[in-house]
Design an enzyme around this catalytic site. Structure first.
Site, PDB file in Angstrom:
ATOM      1  N   ASP A  42      19.174  27.925 -23.420  1.00  0.00           N
ATOM      2  CA  ASP A  42      20.562  27.618 -23.761  1.00  0.00           C
ATOM      3  C   ASP A  42      21.113  26.507 -22.866  1.00  0.00           C
ATOM      4  OD1 ASP A  42      22.891  28.033 -25.284  1.00  0.00           O
ATOM      5  OD2 ASP A  42      22.665  30.202 -25.172  1.00  0.00           O
ATOM      6  N   ASP A  72      26.722  28.142 -33.331  1.00  0.00           N
ATOM      7  CA  ASP A  72      26.324  29.505 -33.644  1.00  0.00           C
ATOM      8  C   ASP A  72      26.722  29.859 -35.072  1.00  0.00           C
ATOM      9  OD1 ASP A  72      25.379  29.836 -31.085  1.00  0.00           O
ATOM     10  OD2 ASP A  72      27.157  30.888 -30.360  1.00  0.00           O
TER      11      ASP A  72
END
Length: 393
Positions: A149, A205
């Protein structure tokens, strides 16, 4: 009606070749399961072991879903005295090597998560300035996949620089560890992702702020699908665009219809996206299994040509997506964008086909026969029909 869009790059059959010699781990889009959607960061050894067992018992493993990925939240709150990440001892009492061995013993692979900053998105220790240590730790545990990430303080270093650091550290271990770039705020990762990784997120997302239990509809996946458009020529041959995980059987506040969930699965397959499940596989309905284990759709995603499909046509009412397959046939998805059922028509001239073709319906599992000039099908609202089309000379 909006102007129809034709993707010239697809029609021309262009392809992308990575500039660097990154050693890819898999030549097909990964398939598996991720912990974040069903469990957020509340994961533990028992849950992951149950998931691994369920993937075997349900038939998911044999259908191709081989990856069990622990997302954010597996780590202890601090590093150990040697500066290493380690699993939270209360939730993972036997440690990560034990869990990896358990997963491997069931014919599965295990994935893990970290971030390129000092902290992960959930506030656990990230890998900033510990890339080599963490890569060696993961390799020693037997980890097969790392989702990396972009959260946390990183002292003004760029995400590209820090992801490159981790990529090199992983490759230096000698263990084949699939590497995913997760820079969800960037629309340009596809331009360089193949130089250092197996796959990269193409946008945000698919479900934001899941801890707040948002309403999940087909618009979630359709938004992310649009983030792939125009990037298909940068993927393929071991490098994959990732529009984020499947939300078929999403576990909380799921407002999608059955047909809308079939549509996401079909469209992810046609663009050669990784098929990563986000549901609780320990308790699946027969309807969910019918979507996720449709072997004919999975075969499209995993086709040996490794060429992602593309959107050929779009207007206010419909979209047509096309993917060329290794055997010379084409996979076609007709997507109904309307709020009511509608009859959609594919004109063969739009895909450069000869006048007569043989068609198989991949959801009905039926050969539909020979057709000339066009093919029509009634399609549910926000649903698809998916066919395999073979020219007849």
């Amino acid at each position: 009606m909006k102007k129809t869009v034709i993707l010239v790059a697809f029609v021309a059959g262009l392809s992308f070749t990575a500039k660097a010699q990154y050693k890819v781990v898999t030549t097909r889009p990964p398939m598996g399961w991720m912990s974040w959607f069903p469990f957020i960061d509340k994961i533990d050894e028992k849950k992951i072991m149950e998931v691994a067992d369920a993937m075997v018992k349900s038939g998911l493993r044999d259908a191709g879903y081989k990856l069990v990925q622990l997302d954010d939240g597996w780590m202890a709150a601090n590093r150990d005295a040697q500066g290493r990440q380690y699993a939270d001892t209360a939730r993972f009492p036997h440690g990560m090597k034990f869990l990896a061995d358990y997963v491997h013993a069931r014919g599965l692979k295990i994935g893990i998560y970290s971030s390129n900053g000092m902290k992960t998105c959930a506030g656990y220790p990230g890998s900033y300035d510990h890339e080599e240590t963490d890569a060696k730790t993961y390799a020693g545990w037997g980890i097969d996949y790392l989702k990396y990430d972009a959260c946390g303080e990183k002292e003004k270093h760029t995400d590209r620089e820090l992801h490159t650091r981790m990529s090199k550290a992983l490759q230096a271990t000698g263990r084949p560890i699939m590497f995913e770039i997760c820079i969800f705020s960037s629309g340009e990762t596809h331009l360089w992702g193949a130089e250092i990784a197996d796959m990269w997120r193409t946008g945000g997302d698919i479900v934001k702020f899941i801890e707040r239990t948002p309403e999940v509809t087909y618009k979630n996946w359709y938004t992310n699908l649009n983030q792939v458009v125009g990037k298909e020529n940068y993927a393929g041959n071991g490098h994959w665009n990732d529009p984020d995980n499947l939300i078929v059987d999403y576990p909380r506040n799921n407002k999608q219809t059955y047909e809308e969930q079939k549509a996401q699965f079909s469209l992810w397959a046609v663009v050669s996206a990784p098929l990563i499940l986000g549901n609780d596989v320990r308790s699946m309905s027969g309807a969910t299994k019918a979507i996720l284990m449709n072997k004919e759709i999975i075969a499209i995603d995993q086709d040996a040509a490794t060429t992602p499909g593309a959107r050929l046509l779009t207007d206010d009412k419909r979209e047509i997506w096309v993917k060329r397959l290794k055997d010379g046939s084409k996979a076609i998805v007709l997507f109904n964008k309307q709020d009511t059922d509608a009859t959609l028509t594919l004109n063969f001239k739009d895909i450069g086909a000869v006048e007569k073709v043989k068609i198989r319906d991949l959801w009905a599992h039926q050969d539909k026969g020979l057709f000339s000039r066009s093919y029509s099908a009634k399609v549910a609202s926000h649903g698809v029909t998916m066919i395999k089309l073979k020219e007849v000379k």
